[in-house]
Write a protein that holds these residues in place. Structure first.
Motif, mmCIF file in Angstrom:
data_model
loop_
_atom_site.group_PDB
_atom_site.id
_atom_site.type_symbol
_atom_site.label_atom_id
_atom_site.label_comp_id
_atom_site.label_asym_id
_atom_site.label_seq_id
_atom_site.Cartn_x
_atom_site.Cartn_y
_atom_site.Cartn_z
ATOM 1 N N ASP A 13 0.832 -1.193 0.000
ATOM 2 C CA ASP A 13 0.000 0.000 0.000
ATOM 3 C C ASP A 13 0.873 1.252 0.000
ATOM 4 O OD1 ASP A 13 -1.685 2.233 1.176
ATOM 5 O OD2 ASP A 13 -3.178 0.637 1.029
ATOM 6 N N PRO A 14 0.586 2.221 -0.859
ATOM 7 C CA PRO A 14 1.393 3.453 -0.878
ATOM 8 C C PRO A 14 1.465 4.149 0.473
ATOM 9 C CG PRO A 14 0.005 3.333 -2.826
ATOM 10 C CD PRO A 14 -0.413 2.201 -1.949
ATOM 11 N N SER A 15 0.422 4.018 1.280
ATOM 12 C CA SER A 15 0.447 4.664 2.598
ATOM 13 C C SER A 15 1.525 4.048 3.494
ATOM 14 C CB SER A 15 -0.923 4.552 3.272
ATOM 15 O OG SER A 15 -1.249 3.199 3.568
ATOM 16 N N GLN A 16 1.770 2.737 3.350
ATOM 17 C CA GLN A 16 2.838 2.100 4.116
ATOM 18 C C GLN A 16 4.199 2.679 3.724
ATOM 19 O OE1 GLN A 16 2.022 -1.885 2.745
ATOM 20 N NE2 GLN A 16 1.041 -2.446 4.673
ATOM 21 N N PRO B 193 3.900 -13.488 12.835
ATOM 22 C CA PRO B 193 4.828 -14.584 12.543
ATOM 23 C C PRO B 193 5.921 -14.237 11.536
ATOM 24 C CG PRO B 193 2.789 -14.893 11.331
ATOM 25 C CD PRO B 193 2.573 -13.702 12.211
ATOM 26 N N ALA B 194 5.789 -13.110 10.823
ATOM 27 C CA ALA B 194 6.743 -12.780 9.762
ATOM 28 C C ALA B 194 7.385 -11.421 10.010
ATOM 29 C CB ALA B 194 6.060 -12.782 8.396
ATOM 30 N N PHE B 195 8.606 -11.274 9.521
ATOM 31 C CA PHE B 195 9.231 -9.951 9.484
ATOM 32 C C PHE B 195 8.563 -9.129 8.392
ATOM 33 C CE2 PHE B 195 12.562 -7.148 7.682
ATOM 34 C CZ PHE B 195 12.792 -6.341 8.788
ATOM 35 N N CYS B 196 8.636 -9.602 7.166
ATOM 36 C CA CYS B 196 7.962 -8.929 6.060
ATOM 37 C C CYS B 196 7.897 -9.878 4.872
ATOM 38 C CB CYS B 196 8.693 -7.647 5.662
ATOM 39 S SG CYS B 196 7.934 -6.766 4.280
ATOM 40 N N ALA B 197 6.675 -10.073 4.352
ATOM 41 C CA ALA B 197 6.459 -11.023 3.255
ATOM 42 C C ALA B 197 6.671 -10.404 1.884
ATOM 43 C CB ALA B 197 5.047 -11.598 3.351
ATOM 44 N N GLY B 198 7.092 -9.134 1.833
ATOM 45 C CA GLY B 198 7.324 -8.497 0.538
ATOM 46 C C GLY B 198 6.032 -8.012 -0.087
ATOM 47 N N GLY B 199 5.965 -8.028 -1.419
ATOM 48 C CA GLY B 199 4.775 -7.550 -2.121
ATOM 49 C C GLY B 199 3.587 -8.471 -1.924
ATOM 50 N N ASN B 200 2.411 -7.894 -2.010
ATOM 51 C CA ASN B 200 1.178 -8.656 -1.824
ATOM 52 C C ASN B 200 0.853 -9.425 -3.103
ATOM 53 O OD1 ASN B 200 -1.607 -9.435 -1.578
ATOM 54 N ND2 ASN B 200 -1.788 -7.962 0.093
ATOM 55 N N VAL B 201 0.958 -10.750 -3.058
ATOM 56 C CA VAL B 201 0.768 -11.582 -4.246
ATOM 57 C C VAL B 201 -0.676 -11.536 -4.737
ATOM 58 C CG1 VAL B 201 0.975 -13.924 -5.182
ATOM 59 C CG2 VAL B 201 2.684 -13.066 -3.577
ATOM 60 N N LYS B 202 -1.628 -11.359 -3.822
ATOM 61 C CA LYS B 202 -3.031 -11.249 -4.245
ATOM 62 C C LYS B 202 -3.233 -10.015 -5.122
ATOM 63 C CE LYS B 202 -5.005 -13.755 -0.312
ATOM 64 N NZ LYS B 202 -5.900 -13.660 0.870
ATOM 65 N N ASP B 203 -2.566 -8.913 -4.757
ATOM 66 C CA ASP B 203 -2.654 -7.712 -5.589
ATOM 67 C C ASP B 203 -2.020 -7.958 -6.954
ATOM 68 O OD1 ASP B 203 -3.976 -6.290 -3.675
ATOM 69 O OD2 ASP B 203 -2.242 -5.143 -2.991
ATOM 70 N N MET B 204 -0.929 -8.740 -6.965
ATOM 71 C CA MET B 204 -0.303 -9.061 -8.251
ATOM 72 C C MET B 204 -1.261 -9.852 -9.137
ATOM 73 S SD MET B 204 3.563 -10.189 -7.176
ATOM 74 C CE MET B 204 4.510 -9.279 -5.954
ATOM 75 N N ARG B 205 -1.937 -10.824 -8.554
ATOM 76 C CA ARG B 205 -2.870 -11.668 -9.314
ATOM 77 C C ARG B 205 -4.005 -10.837 -9.900
ATOM 78 N NH1 ARG B 205 -6.037 -15.821 -5.753
ATOM 79 N NH2 ARG B 205 -6.944 -13.840 -5.092
ATOM 80 N N GLU B 206 -4.471 -9.885 -9.119
ATOM 81 C CA GLU B 206 -5.618 -9.072 -9.544
ATOM 82 C C GLU B 206 -5.193 -7.795 -10.264
ATOM 83 O OE1 GLU B 206 -7.528 -8.493 -5.817
ATOM 84 O OE2 GLU B 206 -7.985 -10.631 -5.542
ATOM 85 N N ARG B 207 -3.880 -7.630 -10.431
ATOM 86 C CA ARG B 207 -3.348 -6.386 -11.005
ATOM 87 C C ARG B 207 -3.959 -5.167 -10.326
ATOM 88 N NH1 ARG B 207 -0.068 -7.253 -15.232
ATOM 89 N NH2 ARG B 207 -0.292 -9.168 -16.453
ATOM 90 N N GLY B 208 -3.940 -5.234 -9.003
ATOM 91 C CA GLY B 208 -4.482 -4.148 -8.196
ATOM 92 C C GLY B 208 -3.399 -3.429 -7.428
ATOM 93 N N GLY B 209 -3.783 -2.395 -6.694
ATOM 94 C CA GLY B 209 -2.830 -1.648 -5.878
ATOM 95 C C GLY B 209 -1.709 -1.066 -6.716
ATOM 96 N N ILE B 210 -0.488 -1.251 -6.258
ATOM 97 C CA ILE B 210 0.669 -0.690 -6.971
ATOM 98 C C ILE B 210 0.979 -1.443 -8.254
ATOM 99 C CG2 ILE B 210 1.683 0.188 -4.830
ATOM 100 C CD1 ILE B 210 3.693 -2.127 -4.963
ATOM 101 N N PHE B 211 0.281 -2.568 -8.492
ATOM 102 C CA PHE B 211 0.532 -3.365 -9.693
ATOM 103 C C PHE B 211 -0.511 -3.098 -10.782
ATOM 104 C CE2 PHE B 211 1.689 -5.913 -5.884
ATOM 105 C CZ PHE B 211 3.063 -5.730 -5.972
ATOM 106 N N ALA B 212 -1.360 -2.116 -10.577
ATOM 107 C CA ALA B 212 -2.433 -1.818 -11.520
ATOM 108 C C ALA B 212 -1.951 -0.881 -12.626
ATOM 109 C CB ALA B 212 -3.606 -1.176 -10.785
#
Length: 266
Positions: free
Chosen positions: A29-32, A59-78
Motif C-alpha cells: 500500500d502506498p500509505s505504508q 509470525p513474519a518480518f515482512c512477506a514483501g509484495g502482496n501476491v493477491k494484488d499481483m494476481r488481480e493487477r491491483g494496488g501498486i501493480f495496476a
C-alpha cells in the motif's frame, strides 16, 4: 486506516514495528511506503535518536509484495507498464532511498520470514539479527519478476555476488543458520530472545556520542561507492568536526579519569 508502523521509544533508541500480521507485514500500500519515508525524515532531524530497531509483529518480518494484488493487477501493480513503473519509482523505491541513507544505525530484528521485498528491506539496515525460526528468500524470480526495490544492489554487498546470484536466480529459501554462515545476519537467537538481543546491540551503539555515530555511518555508506583518496578527504573533514564536539572532549576526559562518560549530544 490504522498505522502500519508502531513506534516505541526507550531513551535514544527507537523501535519500529511493522504491524500488519494478517498480511505477514506485506508491503503493498502506498500509505505504508509513505510511513517509511516520513519516519526517516523525522529520525533524520531528531538528534535525540541514536539507533533504530526495525522488526515485525506476528509470525513474519515482512512477506514483501502482496501476491493477491499481483494476481488481480491491483494496488501498486495496476495500470499500464508505464503506470506500474511510476508506482515503483514513486512508491516502494522511496524506501531504500531514505532508509539505506538514514544517518543513524538501523538494526533489523528479523522475527520471522523475510521474503522478496522483505529481505531487501532488511538489507537496507546496517545490522541484521534473526530468530532461529526466520527464513530468507530473494524470491522475485519465482513469480517471474525482478528485484524491484534495490535487492540486486544491496544483497551482493552483504553476502557476495556468487551467493546473491544463487539466491536471486533460484529464488530458493535459506534458513537462519545458513544466513548466519553467509553473513546475511550477524547473530541467530531463540525467537523469545530476539528483541532482548536487538536492544542489547542498540544500547551498545547508543552508549556512544551521537555525532560520532552519525558521521561514522555516513562514512561507511559513502565508502561503498567512493575511491579511497576521496573517502580519506571526507574522513579528514568529519574528523575535524568530531574533534570539536563537547562529547569528544568528555569521552577523552572520562577515558583519562577512568570513569563513565556523560554525553549530551553536543
Amino acid at each position: 486506516m490504522k498505522p502500519f508502523l508502531i513506534l516505541e521509544r526507550e531513551d535514544a533508541i527507537l523501535t519500529v514495528r511493522m504491524d500488519s500480521p494478517e498480511t505477514r507485514n506485506a508491503l503493498s500500500d502506498p500509505s505504508q511506503m509513505q510511513e517509511f519515508v516520513d519516519l526517516c525524515a523525522n529520525v533524520r532531524v531528531d538528534r535525540s535518536i541514536k539507533v533504530v530497531v526495525l522488526t515485525g509483529n506476528g509470525p513474519a518480518f515482512c512477506a514483501g509484495g502482496n501476491v493477491k494484488d499481483m494476481r488481480e493487477r491491483g494496488g501498486i501493480f495496476a495500470g499500464s507498464p508505464y503506470e506500474v513503473r511510476e508506482s515503483y519509482r514513486n512508491g516502494i523505491q522511496r524506501i531504500p532511498l531514505c532508509l539505506y541513507d538514514l544517518d543513524v544505525p538501523v538494526i533489523a530484528a528479523m522475527n520471522g520470514p523475510a521474503v522478496g521485498a522483505g529481505l531487501d528491506l532488511a538489507c537496507m539496515c546496517d545490522v541484521r539479527i534473526a530468530a532461529d525460526t526466520a527464513k530468507f528468500a530473494e524470491s522475485f524470480v519465482k513469480l517471474g519478476i525482478v528485484p524491484g526495490d534495490g535487492g540486486a544492489w544491496l544483497l551482493p554487498r552483504i553476502v557476495g555476488m556468487p551467493r546473491a546470484s544463487l539466491m536471486a536466480l533460484t529464488g530458493d529459501t535459506i534458513d537462519a543458520q545458513t544466513a548466519l554462515a553467509w553473513g546475511l545476519v550477524t547473530e541467530v537467537v531463540p525467537a523469545a530472545e530476539l528483541e532482548t538481543a536487538a536492544l542489547g546491540i542498540a544500547r551498545r551503539m547508543a552508549a556512544n556520542p551521537a555525532h560520532g555515530l552519525r558521521l561514522t555511518k555516513r562514512l561507511l555508506r559513502e565508502g561503498q561507492h567512493m575511491r579511497l583518496d576521496s573517502l580519506l578527504e571526507m574522513s579528514a573533514a568529519y574528523q575535524a568536526l568530531a574533534h570539536h564536539t563537547e562529547d569528544h572532549m568528555e569521552a577523552v576526559a572520562a577515558f583519562v579519569e577512568k570513569r563513565e562518560p556523560k554525553f549530551t549530544g553536543r
